[in-house]
Scaffold this active site. Structure first.
Site, mmCIF file in Angstrom:
data_model
loop_
_atom_site.group_PDB
_atom_site.id
_atom_site.type_symbol
_atom_site.label_atom_id
_atom_site.label_comp_id
_atom_site.label_asym_id
_atom_site.label_seq_id
_atom_site.Cartn_x
_atom_site.Cartn_y
_atom_site.Cartn_z
ATOM 1 N N HIS A 72 20.415 6.217 3.119
ATOM 2 C CA HIS A 72 20.597 4.497 3.279
ATOM 3 C C HIS A 72 21.045 3.654 2.290
ATOM 4 O O HIS A 72 21.718 3.763 1.391
ATOM 5 C CB HIS A 72 19.410 4.021 4.086
ATOM 6 N N TYR A 200 10.658 -4.370 4.829
ATOM 7 C CA TYR A 200 9.970 -5.115 4.006
ATOM 8 C C TYR A 200 9.764 -6.291 3.959
ATOM 9 O O TYR A 200 10.544 -6.792 4.490
ATOM 10 C CB TYR A 200 10.306 -5.156 2.572
ATOM 11 N N PRO A 292 3.317 1.694 -4.501
ATOM 12 C CA PRO A 292 4.312 2.272 -3.887
ATOM 13 C C PRO A 292 5.453 0.965 -3.687
ATOM 14 O O PRO A 292 6.327 2.077 -2.561
ATOM 15 C CB PRO A 292 3.475 2.903 -2.783
ATOM 16 N N LYS A 296 8.802 4.519 -6.394
ATOM 17 C CA LYS A 296 9.274 4.839 -7.516
ATOM 18 C C LYS A 296 8.428 6.308 -7.830
ATOM 19 O O LYS A 296 8.757 7.134 -8.747
ATOM 20 C CB LYS A 296 9.649 4.061 -8.453
ATOM 21 N N TYR A 384 16.654 -0.469 -7.190
ATOM 22 C CA TYR A 384 15.544 0.032 -5.800
ATOM 23 C C TYR A 384 16.307 1.215 -6.374
ATOM 24 O O TYR A 384 15.644 2.488 -5.506
ATOM 25 C CB TYR A 384 15.701 -0.563 -4.628
HETATM 26 C C1 LIG Z 1 -1.431 9.576 -0.620
HETATM 27 C C2 LIG Z 1 -0.075 9.373 -1.649
HETATM 28 C C3 LIG Z 1 0.792 8.247 -0.976
HETATM 29 C C4 LIG Z 1 2.009 8.559 -1.825
HETATM 30 N N1 LIG Z 1 3.221 7.784 -1.122
HETATM 31 C C5 LIG Z 1 4.472 7.480 -1.869
HETATM 32 C C6 LIG Z 1 5.465 6.647 -1.554
HETATM 33 O O1 LIG Z 1 5.434 6.631 -0.021
HETATM 34 N N2 LIG Z 1 6.282 6.803 -1.874
HETATM 35 C C7 LIG Z 1 6.415 6.780 -3.684
HETATM 36 O O2 LIG Z 1 7.726 6.372 -3.808
HETATM 37 N N3 LIG Z 1 5.599 7.626 -3.705
HETATM 38 C C8 LIG Z 1 4.202 7.843 -3.182
HETATM 39 N N4 LIG Z 1 3.332 8.212 -3.613
HETATM 40 C C9 LIG Z 1 3.429 8.954 -5.804
HETATM 41 C C10 LIG Z 1 4.151 10.055 -5.583
HETATM 42 O O3 LIG Z 1 3.726 10.374 -4.080
HETATM 43 C C11 LIG Z 1 3.756 10.950 -6.538
HETATM 44 O O4 LIG Z 1 4.292 9.305 -7.479
HETATM 45 C C12 LIG Z 1 4.530 11.923 -6.905
HETATM 46 O O5 LIG Z 1 3.726 13.141 -6.848
HETATM 47 C C13 LIG Z 1 4.289 12.055 -8.609
HETATM 48 O O6 LIG Z 1 4.392 12.678 -8.572
HETATM 49 P P1 LIG Z 1 3.811 14.273 -9.958
HETATM 50 O O7 LIG Z 1 4.553 15.907 -10.101
HETATM 51 O O8 LIG Z 1 3.491 13.977 -11.068
HETATM 52 O O9 LIG Z 1 1.956 14.313 -9.537
HETATM 53 P P2 LIG Z 1 1.474 14.860 -8.203
HETATM 54 O O10 LIG Z 1 2.318 15.349 -7.117
HETATM 55 O O11 LIG Z 1 0.297 14.228 -7.578
HETATM 56 O O12 LIG Z 1 1.736 16.670 -8.554
HETATM 57 C C14 LIG Z 1 0.174 17.074 -8.853
HETATM 58 C C15 LIG Z 1 0.482 18.409 -8.595
HETATM 59 O O13 LIG Z 1 -1.070 18.795 -9.749
HETATM 60 C C16 LIG Z 1 -1.869 19.584 -9.261
HETATM 61 N N5 LIG Z 1 -3.321 19.768 -9.635
HETATM 62 C C17 LIG Z 1 -4.165 18.490 -9.915
HETATM 63 N N6 LIG Z 1 -4.947 19.040 -10.299
HETATM 64 C C18 LIG Z 1 -4.731 20.420 -11.261
HETATM 65 C C19 LIG Z 1 -5.074 21.117 -11.473
HETATM 66 N N7 LIG Z 1 -6.649 20.972 -12.546
HETATM 67 N N8 LIG Z 1 -5.458 22.296 -11.994
HETATM 68 C C20 LIG Z 1 -3.647 22.800 -11.613
HETATM 69 N N9 LIG Z 1 -3.512 22.219 -10.652
HETATM 70 C C21 LIG Z 1 -3.447 20.342 -10.597
HETATM 71 C C22 LIG Z 1 -1.893 19.287 -7.890
HETATM 72 O O14 LIG Z 1 -2.863 20.096 -6.424
HETATM 73 C C23 LIG Z 1 -1.207 18.370 -7.764
HETATM 74 O O15 LIG Z 1 0.312 19.998 -6.752
HETATM 75 C C24 LIG Z 1 1.872 8.858 -3.053
HETATM 76 C C25 LIG Z 1 0.723 8.887 -3.562
HETATM 77 C C26 LIG Z 1 -0.023 9.381 -3.056
HETATM 78 C C27 LIG Z 1 -1.359 9.794 -3.568
#
Ligand SMILES: Cc1cc2nc3c(=O)[nH]c(=O)nc-3n(C[C@H](O)[C@H](O)[C@H](O)COP(=O)(O)OP(=O)(O)OC[C@H]3O[C@@H](n4cnc5c(N)ncnc54)[C@H](O)[C@@H]3O)c2cc1C
Length: 390
Positions: A72, A200, A292, A296, A384
Protein backbone atom coordinates in the site's frame (compact mmCIF):
# COMPACT_ATOMS: atom_id res chain seq x y z
CA UNK A 1 20.09 -28.91 27.83
CA UNK A 2 22.49 -26.07 26.97
CA UNK A 3 22.31 -23.27 24.41
CA UNK A 4 23.70 -19.78 23.96
CA UNK A 5 20.43 -17.82 24.08
CA UNK A 6 17.28 -19.06 25.80
CA UNK A 7 14.28 -17.35 24.21
CA UNK A 8 10.92 -17.32 25.98
CA UNK A 9 8.01 -16.92 23.53
CA UNK A 10 7.51 -17.84 19.86
CA UNK A 11 5.79 -14.61 18.83
CA UNK A 12 7.31 -12.21 16.30
CA UNK A 13 10.00 -11.05 18.75
CA UNK A 14 11.16 -14.55 19.76
CA UNK A 15 11.13 -16.06 16.28
CA UNK A 16 12.80 -13.13 14.51
CA UNK A 17 15.48 -13.09 17.22
CA UNK A 18 16.11 -16.82 16.87
CA UNK A 19 16.27 -16.44 13.08
CA UNK A 20 18.71 -13.48 13.13
CA UNK A 21 20.96 -15.19 15.69
CA UNK A 22 21.04 -18.36 13.59
CA UNK A 23 22.20 -16.35 10.56
CA UNK A 24 25.11 -15.12 12.70
CA UNK A 25 25.98 -18.62 13.91
CA UNK A 26 24.52 -18.12 17.41
CA UNK A 27 22.45 -20.99 18.85
CA UNK A 28 19.14 -20.51 20.58
CA UNK A 29 16.25 -22.52 21.98
CA UNK A 30 12.72 -21.07 21.87
CA UNK A 31 10.24 -22.08 24.58
CA UNK A 32 6.56 -21.41 23.88
CA UNK A 33 3.66 -22.35 26.12
CA UNK A 34 1.01 -22.47 23.37
CA UNK A 35 0.66 -24.95 20.52
CA UNK A 36 2.12 -24.22 17.10
CA UNK A 37 -1.37 -24.17 15.63
CA UNK A 38 -2.64 -21.71 18.23
CA UNK A 39 0.28 -19.32 17.56
CA UNK A 40 -0.20 -19.54 13.81
CA UNK A 41 -3.95 -18.96 13.93
CA UNK A 42 -4.01 -16.05 16.39
CA UNK A 43 -5.45 -13.02 14.54
CA UNK A 44 -3.43 -9.97 15.45
CA UNK A 45 -1.38 -7.36 13.60
CA UNK A 46 -1.34 -7.03 9.83
CA UNK A 47 0.54 -3.90 8.80
CA UNK A 48 4.28 -4.27 8.16
CA UNK A 49 6.50 -1.21 8.00
CA UNK A 50 8.97 -0.87 5.15
CA UNK A 51 11.88 -1.70 7.51
CA UNK A 52 10.19 -4.89 8.76
CA UNK A 53 9.53 -6.03 5.18
CA UNK A 54 13.12 -5.25 4.19
CA UNK A 55 14.50 -7.19 7.15
CA UNK A 56 12.35 -10.26 6.50
CA UNK A 57 13.19 -10.22 2.77
CA UNK A 58 16.91 -9.60 3.24
CA UNK A 59 17.17 -12.47 5.73
CA UNK A 60 15.48 -15.01 3.45
CA UNK A 61 11.99 -15.30 4.98
CA UNK A 62 10.21 -12.90 2.63
CA UNK A 63 9.40 -15.11 -0.33
CA UNK A 64 5.69 -15.59 0.41
CA UNK A 65 5.44 -12.06 1.80
CA UNK A 66 6.68 -10.68 -1.53
CA UNK A 67 4.15 -12.82 -3.43
CA UNK A 68 1.09 -12.50 -1.20
CA UNK A 69 1.62 -9.25 0.72
CA UNK A 70 -0.49 -6.30 -0.39
CA UNK A 71 1.73 -3.26 -0.92
CA UNK A 72 0.00 0.00 0.00
CA UNK A 73 1.29 3.42 -0.99
CA UNK A 74 -0.96 5.37 1.38
CA UNK A 75 -3.93 5.49 3.75
CA UNK A 76 -7.16 7.44 3.77
CA UNK A 77 -8.27 9.70 6.61
CA UNK A 78 -12.04 10.10 6.40
CA UNK A 79 -14.02 12.77 8.23
CA UNK A 80 -17.09 14.83 7.41
CA UNK A 81 -18.01 12.08 4.91
CA UNK A 82 -14.97 12.83 2.73
CA UNK A 83 -11.77 10.92 2.16
CA UNK A 84 -8.29 12.50 2.25
CA UNK A 85 -5.40 10.39 1.04
CA UNK A 86 -1.98 10.50 2.70
CA UNK A 87 0.34 9.46 -0.11
CA UNK A 88 3.25 7.62 1.52
CA UNK A 89 5.21 7.04 -1.67
CA UNK A 90 5.17 10.68 -2.60
CA UNK A 91 5.76 12.00 0.92
CA UNK A 92 8.56 9.61 1.96
CA UNK A 93 10.53 9.18 -1.25
CA UNK A 94 8.96 5.89 -2.31
CA UNK A 95 8.36 4.04 0.95
CA UNK A 96 5.28 1.84 1.45
CA UNK A 97 3.63 -0.47 3.97
CA UNK A 98 2.66 -4.09 3.33
CA UNK A 99 -0.47 -5.87 4.51
CA UNK A 100 0.52 -9.37 5.56
CA UNK A 101 -1.00 -10.99 8.64
CA UNK A 102 1.08 -11.63 11.76
CA UNK A 103 -0.03 -15.27 11.57
CA UNK A 104 1.55 -15.54 8.10
CA UNK A 105 4.78 -13.95 9.37
CA UNK A 106 4.85 -16.52 12.18
CA UNK A 107 4.25 -19.44 9.78
CA UNK A 108 7.15 -18.29 7.57
CA UNK A 109 9.51 -17.85 10.52
CA UNK A 110 8.56 -21.13 12.19
CA UNK A 111 9.03 -23.03 8.92
CA UNK A 112 12.41 -21.37 8.33
CA UNK A 113 13.67 -22.10 11.84
CA UNK A 114 12.55 -25.73 11.79
CA UNK A 115 13.95 -26.27 8.27
CA UNK A 116 17.31 -24.97 9.52
CA UNK A 117 17.26 -27.41 12.44
CA UNK A 118 16.21 -24.72 14.92
CA UNK A 119 14.82 -25.78 18.27
CA UNK A 120 11.35 -24.48 19.13
CA UNK A 121 9.52 -26.29 21.91
CA UNK A 122 5.80 -25.61 21.79
CA UNK A 123 3.35 -26.42 24.60
CA UNK A 124 5.88 -26.24 27.43
CA UNK A 125 4.55 -25.38 30.90
CA UNK A 126 5.69 -23.79 34.15
CA UNK A 127 8.46 -21.73 32.54
CA UNK A 128 10.58 -19.82 35.08
CA UNK A 129 13.85 -17.88 34.73
CA UNK A 130 16.77 -18.05 37.20
CA UNK A 131 20.39 -16.92 37.77
CA UNK A 132 20.24 -14.19 35.13
CA UNK A 133 22.33 -11.93 37.35
CA UNK A 134 25.18 -14.44 37.03
CA UNK A 135 27.02 -16.16 34.17
CA UNK A 136 24.88 -19.29 34.02
CA UNK A 137 21.27 -18.20 33.50
CA UNK A 138 18.80 -21.04 33.70
CA UNK A 139 15.28 -21.62 32.45
CA UNK A 140 13.18 -24.28 34.15
CA UNK A 141 10.10 -25.69 32.43
CA UNK A 142 8.08 -28.84 31.98
CA UNK A 143 7.59 -30.66 28.70
CA UNK A 144 5.11 -33.53 28.44
CA UNK A 145 4.81 -33.16 32.22
CA UNK A 146 8.57 -33.83 32.70
CA UNK A 147 10.72 -31.17 34.40
CA UNK A 148 13.57 -29.86 32.20
CA UNK A 149 16.34 -27.32 32.53
CA UNK A 150 17.90 -25.06 29.91
CA UNK A 151 21.18 -23.35 30.75
CA UNK A 152 22.36 -20.49 28.57
CA UNK A 153 24.44 -17.31 28.44
CA UNK A 154 21.50 -14.95 27.94
CA UNK A 155 17.75 -15.05 28.38
CA UNK A 156 15.54 -13.14 25.95
CA UNK A 157 12.11 -12.35 27.41
CA UNK A 158 9.99 -12.29 24.24
CA UNK A 159 6.93 -13.59 26.07
CA UNK A 160 4.51 -10.75 25.44
CA UNK A 161 2.65 -8.51 27.84
CA UNK A 162 1.39 -11.32 30.11
CA UNK A 163 4.64 -13.31 30.17
CA UNK A 164 6.82 -14.25 33.14
CA UNK A 165 10.08 -12.47 32.29
CA UNK A 166 9.10 -8.87 33.08
CA UNK A 167 7.65 -9.82 36.50
CA UNK A 168 10.88 -11.71 37.24
CA UNK A 169 12.87 -8.43 37.10
CA UNK A 170 10.06 -6.10 38.21
CA UNK A 171 12.10 -4.67 41.08
CA UNK A 172 14.65 -3.22 38.66
CA UNK A 173 12.07 -1.62 36.37
CA UNK A 174 10.12 1.61 36.19
CA UNK A 175 6.75 1.42 34.40
CA UNK A 176 5.23 4.27 32.39
CA UNK A 177 1.62 3.64 31.52
CA UNK A 178 -1.56 5.17 30.14
CA UNK A 179 -4.92 3.44 29.76
CA UNK A 180 -7.44 4.77 27.27
CA UNK A 181 -11.14 5.11 28.08
CA UNK A 182 -12.10 3.02 25.03
CA UNK A 183 -11.27 -0.19 23.21
CA UNK A 184 -11.72 -1.68 19.73
CA UNK A 185 -14.35 -4.17 18.67
CA UNK A 186 -12.75 -5.97 15.74
CA UNK A 187 -14.15 -8.38 13.17
CA UNK A 188 -12.63 -10.52 10.48
CA UNK A 189 -15.08 -10.89 7.59
CA UNK A 190 -15.11 -13.01 4.46
CA UNK A 191 -15.61 -9.98 2.24
CA UNK A 192 -13.31 -8.38 -0.31
CA UNK A 193 -11.90 -5.14 1.15
CA UNK A 194 -14.14 -2.17 0.30
CA UNK A 195 -11.09 -0.02 -0.33
CA UNK A 196 -7.65 -0.70 -1.76
CA UNK A 197 -6.05 1.08 1.20
CA UNK A 198 -6.81 1.40 4.92
CA UNK A 199 -9.48 3.93 5.91
CA UNK A 200 -9.19 5.67 9.29
CA UNK A 201 -12.57 7.30 10.00
CA UNK A 202 -13.19 10.03 12.53
CA UNK A 203 -16.91 10.20 13.29
CA UNK A 204 -19.17 11.73 15.93
CA UNK A 205 -20.30 8.17 16.87
CA UNK A 206 -16.67 7.12 17.40
CA UNK A 207 -13.66 5.94 15.43
CA UNK A 208 -13.80 3.17 12.78
CA UNK A 209 -11.04 1.49 10.81
CA UNK A 210 -11.30 -0.44 7.59
CA UNK A 211 -8.35 -2.76 7.10
CA UNK A 212 -7.79 -6.10 5.40
CA UNK A 213 -5.74 -9.29 5.56
CA UNK A 214 -6.01 -10.46 1.93
CA UNK A 215 -8.05 -9.78 -1.23
CA UNK A 216 -10.80 -11.99 0.29
CA UNK A 217 -10.63 -10.98 3.96
CA UNK A 218 -11.63 -7.66 5.51
CA UNK A 219 -10.58 -6.61 9.01
CA UNK A 220 -12.79 -3.91 10.49
CA UNK A 221 -12.87 -2.16 13.85
CA UNK A 222 -15.14 0.21 15.74
CA UNK A 223 -14.29 2.17 18.85
CA UNK A 224 -16.21 0.78 21.84
CA UNK A 225 -16.10 0.81 25.65
CA UNK A 226 -12.96 -0.92 27.00
CA UNK A 227 -15.16 -3.55 28.70
CA UNK A 228 -17.74 -3.79 25.90
CA UNK A 229 -19.75 -7.03 26.04
CA UNK A 230 -19.32 -8.69 22.64
CA UNK A 231 -22.57 -10.65 23.25
CA UNK A 232 -24.44 -7.37 22.85
CA UNK A 233 -23.06 -7.04 19.31
CA UNK A 234 -24.71 -9.39 16.83
CA UNK A 235 -23.13 -9.16 13.39
CA UNK A 236 -25.96 -7.02 11.90
CA UNK A 237 -25.46 -4.40 14.63
CA UNK A 238 -21.71 -4.25 13.93
CA UNK A 239 -22.28 -3.79 10.20
CA UNK A 240 -24.92 -1.10 10.88
CA UNK A 241 -22.44 0.81 13.02
CA UNK A 242 -19.64 0.40 10.46
CA UNK A 243 -21.93 1.79 7.74
CA UNK A 244 -22.65 4.86 9.84
CA UNK A 245 -19.10 5.58 10.93
CA UNK A 246 -17.55 4.97 7.52
CA UNK A 247 -20.27 6.95 5.73
CA UNK A 248 -19.17 8.75 2.61
CA UNK A 249 -20.67 11.43 0.43
CA UNK A 250 -18.45 10.30 -2.43
CA UNK A 251 -20.35 7.24 -3.66
CA UNK A 252 -18.23 4.73 -1.70
CA UNK A 253 -19.90 1.48 -0.52
CA UNK A 254 -19.01 -0.88 2.34
CA UNK A 255 -19.00 -4.53 1.25
CA UNK A 256 -20.37 -6.96 3.85
CA UNK A 257 -19.62 -10.66 4.28
CA UNK A 258 -19.85 -13.45 6.88
CA UNK A 259 -18.07 -12.57 10.14
CA UNK A 260 -15.63 -15.38 10.96
CA UNK A 261 -14.01 -13.90 14.05
CA UNK A 262 -14.78 -11.07 16.47
CA UNK A 263 -13.47 -9.72 19.75
CA UNK A 264 -12.91 -6.68 21.95
CA UNK A 265 -9.50 -5.46 23.05
CA UNK A 266 -8.61 -2.65 25.44
CA UNK A 267 -6.02 -0.03 24.63
CA UNK A 268 -3.00 1.10 26.53
CA UNK A 269 0.39 2.70 26.19
CA UNK A 270 3.01 1.00 28.35
CA UNK A 271 6.80 1.22 28.56
CA UNK A 272 9.19 -0.45 30.95
CA UNK A 273 12.59 1.11 31.61
CA UNK A 274 15.17 -0.26 31.32
CA UNK A 275 14.46 -3.17 28.98
CA UNK A 276 17.21 -5.30 30.49
CA UNK A 277 18.55 -6.56 33.79
CA UNK A 278 22.00 -8.21 33.82
CA UNK A 279 21.71 -11.16 31.40
CA UNK A 280 17.95 -10.95 30.86
CA UNK A 281 16.69 -8.81 28.00
CA UNK A 282 13.06 -7.89 27.34
CA UNK A 283 11.84 -7.37 23.78
CA UNK A 284 8.52 -6.62 22.06
CA UNK A 285 5.27 -6.61 24.02
CA UNK A 286 7.10 -7.88 27.12
CA UNK A 287 8.69 -4.43 27.31
CA UNK A 288 6.11 -2.12 25.77
CA UNK A 289 2.56 -1.89 24.43
CA UNK A 290 1.15 0.67 22.02
CA UNK A 291 -2.48 1.35 21.17
CA UNK A 292 -3.02 -0.30 17.75
CA UNK A 293 -4.01 2.90 15.91
CA UNK A 294 -0.52 3.40 14.50
CA UNK A 295 -0.15 -0.32 13.58
CA UNK A 296 3.17 -0.52 15.41
CA UNK A 297 3.17 -3.44 17.88
CA UNK A 298 4.70 -6.12 15.67
CA UNK A 299 7.07 -3.67 14.00
CA UNK A 300 8.42 -2.46 17.34
CA UNK A 301 9.03 -6.06 18.40
CA UNK A 302 11.06 -6.67 15.23
CA UNK A 303 13.05 -3.45 15.71
CA UNK A 304 13.97 -4.45 19.30
CA UNK A 305 15.27 -7.89 18.42
CA UNK A 306 17.27 -6.54 15.52
CA UNK A 307 19.23 -4.47 18.04
CA UNK A 308 19.44 -7.40 20.48
CA UNK A 309 20.66 -9.84 17.82
CA UNK A 310 23.41 -7.39 16.80
CA UNK A 311 24.47 -6.88 20.43
CA UNK A 312 24.59 -10.62 21.19
CA UNK A 313 26.49 -11.32 17.96
CA UNK A 314 29.00 -8.60 18.82
CA UNK A 315 29.51 -10.20 22.23
CA UNK A 316 30.31 -13.62 20.72
CA UNK A 317 32.60 -12.11 18.08
CA UNK A 318 34.62 -9.74 20.26
CA UNK A 319 33.74 -10.50 23.87
CA UNK A 320 32.57 -6.89 24.21
CA UNK A 321 29.43 -6.15 26.24
CA UNK A 322 29.27 -2.54 25.04
CA UNK A 323 26.31 -3.03 22.72
CA UNK A 324 24.56 -5.34 25.18
CA UNK A 325 24.88 -2.70 27.88
CA UNK A 326 23.37 -0.12 25.52
CA UNK A 327 20.52 -2.35 24.27
CA UNK A 328 17.85 -0.67 26.33
CA UNK A 329 19.08 2.86 25.64
CA UNK A 330 19.17 2.23 21.86
CA UNK A 331 15.70 0.64 21.77
CA UNK A 332 14.00 3.11 24.08
CA UNK A 333 14.81 6.12 21.89
CA UNK A 334 12.79 4.55 19.09
CA UNK A 335 10.19 3.04 21.41
CA UNK A 336 9.28 6.46 22.83
CA UNK A 337 9.00 8.02 19.39
CA UNK A 338 6.68 5.21 18.33
CA UNK A 339 4.73 5.62 21.57
CA UNK A 340 4.33 9.31 20.77
CA UNK A 341 3.06 8.58 17.26
CA UNK A 342 0.64 5.86 18.41
CA UNK A 343 -0.71 8.13 21.16
CA UNK A 344 -1.06 11.00 18.68
CA UNK A 345 -2.96 8.95 16.07
CA UNK A 346 -5.20 7.57 18.84
CA UNK A 347 -5.88 11.00 20.32
CA UNK A 348 -6.59 12.55 16.94
CA UNK A 349 -9.06 9.91 15.78
CA UNK A 350 -11.05 8.69 18.79
CA UNK A 351 -13.97 10.22 20.58
CA UNK A 352 -12.97 10.73 24.22
CA UNK A 353 -15.96 10.24 26.57
CA UNK A 354 -15.13 13.45 28.48
CA UNK A 355 -14.29 15.50 25.36
CA UNK A 356 -15.59 19.06 25.42
CA UNK A 357 -16.90 20.89 22.36
CA UNK A 358 -13.49 22.63 22.29
CA UNK A 359 -11.67 19.26 22.19
CA UNK A 360 -13.78 18.10 19.26
CA UNK A 361 -13.20 21.31 17.30
CA UNK A 362 -9.48 20.95 17.97
CA UNK A 363 -9.54 17.33 16.70
CA UNK A 364 -11.23 18.43 13.48
CA UNK A 365 -8.66 21.20 13.07
CA UNK A 366 -5.88 18.64 13.54
CA UNK A 367 -7.35 16.40 10.83
CA UNK A 368 -7.82 19.38 8.56
CA UNK A 369 -4.20 20.41 9.17
CA UNK A 370 -2.77 16.91 8.58
CA UNK A 371 -4.65 16.58 5.31
CA UNK A 372 -3.91 20.07 4.00
CA UNK A 373 -0.33 20.76 5.10
CA UNK A 374 2.48 18.92 3.38
CA UNK A 375 4.71 19.28 6.45
CA UNK A 376 2.09 17.65 8.69
CA UNK A 377 1.26 14.91 6.19
CA UNK A 378 4.97 14.18 5.77
CA UNK A 379 5.34 13.69 9.50
CA UNK A 380 2.43 11.22 9.59
CA UNK A 381 3.76 9.36 6.56
CA UNK A 382 7.33 9.19 7.88
CA UNK A 383 6.13 7.64 11.14
CA UNK A 384 3.57 5.32 9.56
CA UNK A 385 6.00 3.70 7.10
CA UNK A 386 8.41 3.38 10.03
CA UNK A 387 11.23 5.38 11.56
CA UNK A 388 14.74 4.05 10.97
CA UNK A 389 15.17 0.77 12.84
CA UNK A 390 17.95 1.97 15.15
C1 LIG B 1 -5.72 -9.23 20.38
C2 LIG B 1 -4.57 -8.44 19.80
C3 LIG B 1 -4.73 -7.78 18.57
C4 LIG B 1 -3.66 -7.04 18.03
N1 LIG B 1 -3.85 -6.39 16.86
C5 LIG B 1 -2.85 -5.65 16.36
C6 LIG B 1 -3.01 -4.93 15.17
O1 LIG B 1 -4.07 -4.96 14.55
N2 LIG B 1 -1.96 -4.20 14.70
C7 LIG B 1 -0.75 -4.15 15.37
O2 LIG B 1 0.21 -3.51 14.94
N3 LIG B 1 -0.58 -4.83 16.51
C8 LIG B 1 -1.58 -5.57 17.00
N4 LIG B 1 -1.39 -6.24 18.14
C9 LIG B 1 -0.07 -6.17 18.75
C10 LIG B 1 0.90 -7.16 18.12
O3 LIG B 1 0.23 -8.34 17.80
C11 LIG B 1 2.01 -7.39 19.14
O4 LIG B 1 2.64 -6.15 19.36
C12 LIG B 1 3.01 -8.44 18.71
O5 LIG B 1 2.42 -9.71 18.74
C13 LIG B 1 4.23 -8.41 19.64
O6 LIG B 1 5.03 -9.53 19.43
P1 LIG B 1 5.79 -10.22 20.64
O7 LIG B 1 6.55 -11.33 20.05
O8 LIG B 1 6.50 -9.19 21.42
O9 LIG B 1 4.65 -10.76 21.61
P2 LIG B 1 3.56 -11.90 21.36
O10 LIG B 1 3.12 -11.93 19.97
O11 LIG B 1 2.54 -11.70 22.43
O12 LIG B 1 4.35 -13.23 21.63
C14 LIG B 1 4.68 -13.68 22.92
C15 LIG B 1 4.67 -15.19 22.91
O13 LIG B 1 5.10 -15.65 24.20
C16 LIG B 1 4.27 -16.71 24.60
N5 LIG B 1 4.31 -16.79 26.07
C17 LIG B 1 3.69 -15.99 26.96
N6 LIG B 1 3.95 -16.37 28.19
C18 LIG B 1 4.76 -17.43 28.10
C19 LIG B 1 5.37 -18.29 29.06
N7 LIG B 1 5.19 -18.11 30.36
N8 LIG B 1 6.14 -19.29 28.62
C20 LIG B 1 6.34 -19.49 27.29
N9 LIG B 1 5.78 -18.73 26.33
C21 LIG B 1 5.00 -17.71 26.75
C22 LIG B 1 2.92 -16.36 24.03
O14 LIG B 1 2.06 -17.50 23.90
C23 LIG B 1 3.29 -15.78 22.68
O15 LIG B 1 3.34 -16.73 21.66
C24 LIG B 1 -2.43 -6.98 18.71
C25 LIG B 1 -2.28 -7.65 19.92
C26 LIG B 1 -3.32 -8.36 20.47
C27 LIG B 1 -3.12 -9.05 21.81
Amino acid sequence: MRTQVGIIGAGPAGLVLSHLLHLQGVESVVLENRSRQYCEERVRAGVLEQGTVDLLCETGVGERLKKEGLVHGGIELRFGGKGHRIDFRELTGGKTITIYGQSEVLKDLTNARLAAGGQIYFEVDDVSVHNFDGNEPKVLFTRNANPEELTCDFIAGCDGFHGICRPAVAKALTIYEREYPFGWLGILAEAPPSSEELIYAYHERGFALLSMRSPQLSRLYIQCAPDEDIQQWPDEKIWRELHKRLESTEGWKLIEGPVIQKGVSGMRSFVTEPMQYKNLFLAGDAAHIVPPTGAKGLNLAVADVRVLAQAITEFYKSGSRDQLNRYSEICLRRVWKVQRFSWWMTSMLHLFPDASAFDQKRQRAELDYVTSSRAAAESLAENYVGLPMA
